[in-house]
Write an enzyme that holds these catalytic residues in place. Structure first.
Site, short mmCIF file in Angstrom:
data_model
loop_
_atom_site.label_atom_id
_atom_site.label_comp_id
_atom_site.label_asym_id
_atom_site.label_seq_id
_atom_site.Cartn_x
_atom_site.Cartn_y
_atom_site.Cartn_z
CB THR A 136 -6.79 92.84 74.64
OG1 THR A 136 -5.39 93.03 74.52
CG2 THR A 136 -7.36 93.99 75.47
CG ASP A 137 -1.96 90.62 75.81
OD1 ASP A 137 -2.41 91.64 75.22
OD2 ASP A 137 -0.90 90.05 75.45
CD GLU A 138 -2.63 96.37 74.09
OE1 GLU A 138 -2.83 97.54 74.44
OE2 GLU A 138 -2.25 96.06 72.95
CE1 TYR A 160 -8.46 97.71 72.09
CE2 TYR A 160 -6.29 97.13 72.97
CZ TYR A 160 -7.50 96.76 72.38
OH TYR A 160 -7.74 95.44 72.09
CE LYS A 176 -11.41 94.53 74.12
NZ LYS A 176 -12.50 94.06 73.22
P1 NAD Z 1 -10.50 95.34 64.15
O1 NAD Z 1 -10.30 96.76 64.50
O2 NAD Z 1 -9.76 94.75 63.00
O3 NAD Z 1 -12.04 95.04 63.92
C1 NAD Z 1 -13.04 95.58 64.72
C2 NAD Z 1 -14.36 95.42 63.99
O4 NAD Z 1 -15.40 95.93 64.84
C3 NAD Z 1 -14.44 96.21 62.68
O5 NAD Z 1 -14.99 95.40 61.67
C4 NAD Z 1 -15.36 97.37 63.00
O6 NAD Z 1 -16.11 97.83 61.89
C5 NAD Z 1 -16.26 96.76 64.06
N1 NAD Z 1 -16.84 97.75 64.96
C6 NAD Z 1 -16.23 98.80 65.55
N2 NAD Z 1 -17.09 99.50 66.30
C7 NAD Z 1 -18.30 98.87 66.19
C8 NAD Z 1 -19.58 99.09 66.74
N3 NAD Z 1 -19.81 100.11 67.56
N4 NAD Z 1 -20.58 98.23 66.42
C9 NAD Z 1 -20.35 97.19 65.58
N5 NAD Z 1 -19.16 96.95 65.02
C10 NAD Z 1 -18.14 97.76 65.32
O7 NAD Z 1 -10.16 94.54 65.49
P2 NAD Z 1 -9.55 93.09 65.67
O8 NAD Z 1 -8.07 93.18 65.70
O9 NAD Z 1 -10.21 92.15 64.74
O10 NAD Z 1 -10.02 92.78 67.17
C11 NAD Z 1 -11.29 92.17 67.42
C12 NAD Z 1 -11.45 92.03 68.92
O11 NAD Z 1 -10.39 91.26 69.47
C13 NAD Z 1 -11.43 93.37 69.66
O12 NAD Z 1 -12.37 93.32 70.68
C14 NAD Z 1 -10.02 93.45 70.22
O13 NAD Z 1 -10.00 94.23 71.40
C15 NAD Z 1 -9.75 92.00 70.50
N6 NAD Z 1 -8.34 91.58 70.47
C16 NAD Z 1 -7.55 91.90 69.40
C17 NAD Z 1 -6.23 91.44 69.35
C18 NAD Z 1 -5.32 91.74 68.18
O14 NAD Z 1 -4.11 91.45 68.26
N7 NAD Z 1 -5.81 92.29 67.08
C19 NAD Z 1 -5.73 90.66 70.41
C20 NAD Z 1 -6.58 90.39 71.50
C21 NAD Z 1 -7.88 90.82 71.51
O1 DAU Z 2 -1.89 92.50 72.92
C1 DAU Z 2 -3.09 92.47 72.21
C2 DAU Z 2 -3.25 93.76 71.45
O2 DAU Z 2 -2.35 93.72 70.37
C3 DAU Z 2 -4.67 93.97 70.96
O3 DAU Z 2 -5.53 94.10 72.05
C4 DAU Z 2 -4.75 95.23 70.09
O4 DAU Z 2 -6.05 95.37 69.56
C5 DAU Z 2 -3.75 95.09 68.96
O5 DAU Z 2 -3.75 96.26 68.17
C6 DAU Z 2 -2.36 94.83 69.51
O6 DAU Z 2 -1.84 96.00 70.20
P1 DAU Z 2 -0.33 96.47 70.06
O7 DAU Z 2 -0.24 97.88 70.43
O8 DAU Z 2 0.59 95.52 70.76
O9 DAU Z 2 -0.15 96.22 68.46
P2 DAU Z 2 0.53 97.11 67.33
O10 DAU Z 2 0.60 96.26 66.11
O11 DAU Z 2 -0.09 98.45 67.22
O12 DAU Z 2 2.02 97.30 67.86
C7 DAU Z 2 2.83 96.18 68.16
C8 DAU Z 2 4.14 96.71 68.73
O13 DAU Z 2 4.85 97.37 67.66
C9 DAU Z 2 3.96 97.76 69.80
O14 DAU Z 2 5.00 97.60 70.76
C10 DAU Z 2 4.13 99.09 69.07
C11 DAU Z 2 5.10 98.74 67.97
N1 DAU Z 2 4.94 99.50 66.71
C12 DAU Z 2 3.70 99.57 66.16
C13 DAU Z 2 3.48 100.26 64.99
C14 DAU Z 2 2.11 100.37 64.38
C15 DAU Z 2 6.03 100.09 66.10
O15 DAU Z 2 7.17 100.01 66.61
N2 DAU Z 2 5.83 100.78 64.94
C16 DAU Z 2 4.59 100.92 64.36
O16 DAU Z 2 4.48 101.60 63.31
#
Ligand code: NAD
Ligand code: DAU
Length: 352
Positions: free
Chosen positions: A132-134, A158, A162
């Site tokens: 992730t970019d975080e 988190y 990562k």
């Molecule tokens: P998600 O939470 O929707 O899915 C995670 C999946 O991993 C789930 O299906 C869960 O059951 C599985 N999991 C959790 N712990 C596990 C374990 N110990 N063994 C096997 N499986 C396990 O997450 P996502 O949003 O699909 O993100 C997927 C990946 O991409 C993550 O590594 C996250 O850090 C990264 N990522 C997410 C975003 C985003 O915006 N969602 C952006 C950048 C990177």
């Molecule tokens: O940047 C990549 C990341 O983006 C991934 O690595 C994470 O897995 C993914 O969850 C996401 O993280 P964020 O914290 O940016 O996403 P989230 O959707 O939780 O929140 C987006 C923005 O919105 C953040 O600034 C918090 C805000 N927010 C979120 C929720 C859930 C609100 O204002 N209200 C809310 O109820």
């Protein structure tokens, strides 16, 4: 044959479906099915012999080693993680367990397998870590976007977990020569996104007549990428990325949270107008800020564009319309995902 971990989550499930739409190379999908894992997202693959699902933990070295020996994959793509920042604030341990310890065990299983491969297979093998970019921390309004050389400054449990996993992956390349690749992507959105994250939460709450919670002043900025564009970037990095390198992936779509919520509300007003004529944005409510809330993320995606020729296919306008329409068309998926565990989590997060 490739292995995907976490393929029942949001991005993993989209990746698996996208992969099998593009080619016939089989996938073994290993997912622990935590609250975020949902096999219903993969229901279109029922009976498809190209997809083998195994319920399992990336930290279970016995299971993973057995599967590697049996299926002899040419690549392992690690999506599995605890992914929600707010959950990491309430309970960081699971994040350390899966993202750090789990990734470490997965790397160990993969290294043992890879060590024994014959020369050609060994050279061609890839371990791709989805990150992730975080990990780069937070930007001020005027700072340049994160490049791959930006220093790591994670601010939440988190992102810290990562970051630790990224470092482990890097170290396995430098120490053992494991052929690794890492992608650091910005915020994804699209179908099958669990409704704890901002965009799906707002769609689902708006339709249910609930508040649309905005943390703080809603001026925090995220850089949004449609999920299938993330999938195509991962495929491209897997295919042509330079070993040991990291690639930032982003959509050049910086938006303030409040603007995102207004955009979603406007689309819902158009696609599912309320019978009483009320606008969905009336449900917006400003709530307590997220502790340690990062102000701004922005990805400089020039490296992947320049070196690998990757570009996103969707604009934010096309992607967000598709997303809202998908949730309107898939209410049953939403209802089913809202299990008891999910409801408990929502209560805890928004009442403390
Ligand atoms: P998600 O939470 O929707 O899915 C995670 C999946 O991993 C789930 O299906 C869960 O059951 C599985 N999991 C959790 N712990 C596990 C374990 N110990 N063994 C096997 N499986 C396990 O997450 P996502 O949003 O699909 O993100 C997927 C990946 O991409 C993550 O590594 C996250 O850090 C990264 N990522 C997410 C975003 C985003 O915006 N969602 C952006 C950048 C990177
Ligand atoms: O940047 C990549 C990341 O983006 C991934 O690595 C994470 O897995 C993914 O969850 C996401 O993280 P964020 O914290 O940016 O996403 P989230 O959707 O939780 O929140 C987006 C923005 O919105 C953040 O600034 C918090 C805000 N927010 C979120 C929720 C859930 C609100 O204002 N209200 C809310 O109820």
């Amino acid at each position: 044959m490739i292995f995907v971990t976490g393929g029942a989550g949001f991005i993993g499930a989209n990746f698996v479906m996208d992969w099998l739409r593009q080619n016939d190379e089989h996938i073994v999908n290993i997912d622990a099915l935590t609250y975020a894992g949902n096999l219903e997202s993969l229901s279109s693959l029922q009976g498809d012999t190209r997809h083998i699902f195994v319920k399992g933990d990336i930290g279970d070295t016995t299971l993973i080693s057995k599967l590697l020996e049996k299926h002899q994959p040419r690549a392992v793509l690690n999506f599995a993680a605890e992914s929600h920042v707010d959950r990491s604030i309430h309970g960081p341990e699971a994040f350390v367990q899966t993202n750090v310890v789990g990734t470490f065990h997965l790397l160990e299983s993969v290294r043992t397998y890879w060590d024994k491969l014959k020369e050609g297979s060994k050279t061609n093998f890839r371990f791709l870590h989805v990150s992730t970019d975080e990990v780069y921390g937070s930007l001020t309004k005027d700072e340049p976007a994160f490049s791959e050389t930006h220093r790591y400054e994670p601010n939440s449990p988190y992102s810290a977990s990562k970051a630790a996993s990224d470092h482990l992956v890097r170290s396995y390349h430098h120490t053992y020569g494991l052929p690794v690749l890492t992608t650091n992507c910005s915020n994804n959105y699209g179908p099958y996104h669990f409704p704890e994250k901002l965009i799906p939460l707002v769609i689902v709450n708006a339709l249910a007549g609930k508040i649309l919670p905005i943390y703080g002043d809603g001026q925090q900025i995220r850089d949004w990428l449609f999920v299938t564009d993330h999938c195509s970037a991962i495929r491209r990095v897997l295919e042509a990325g330079t070993l040991g390198e990291t690639y930032n992936v982003g959509g050049w779509n910086e938006k303030a949270n409040l603007d995102i919520v207004h955009t979603v509300c406007a689309l819902l007003d158009e696609l599912r107008p309320q019978q009483d004529g009320n606008k969905y944005c009336k449900q917006i409510a400003f709530v307590a800020d997220r502790p340690g809330h990062d102000q701004r993320y922005a990805i400089d995606a020039q490296k992947i564009e320049r070196e690998l020729g990757w570009k996103p296919a969707e604009t934010f306008e096309t992607g967000i319309r598709k997303t809202v329409q998908w949730y309107l068309d898939n209410q049953e998926w939403v209802t089913n995902v809202q299990s008891g565990a999910y409801r408990e989590w929502v209560e805890k997060n928004y009442t403390v």
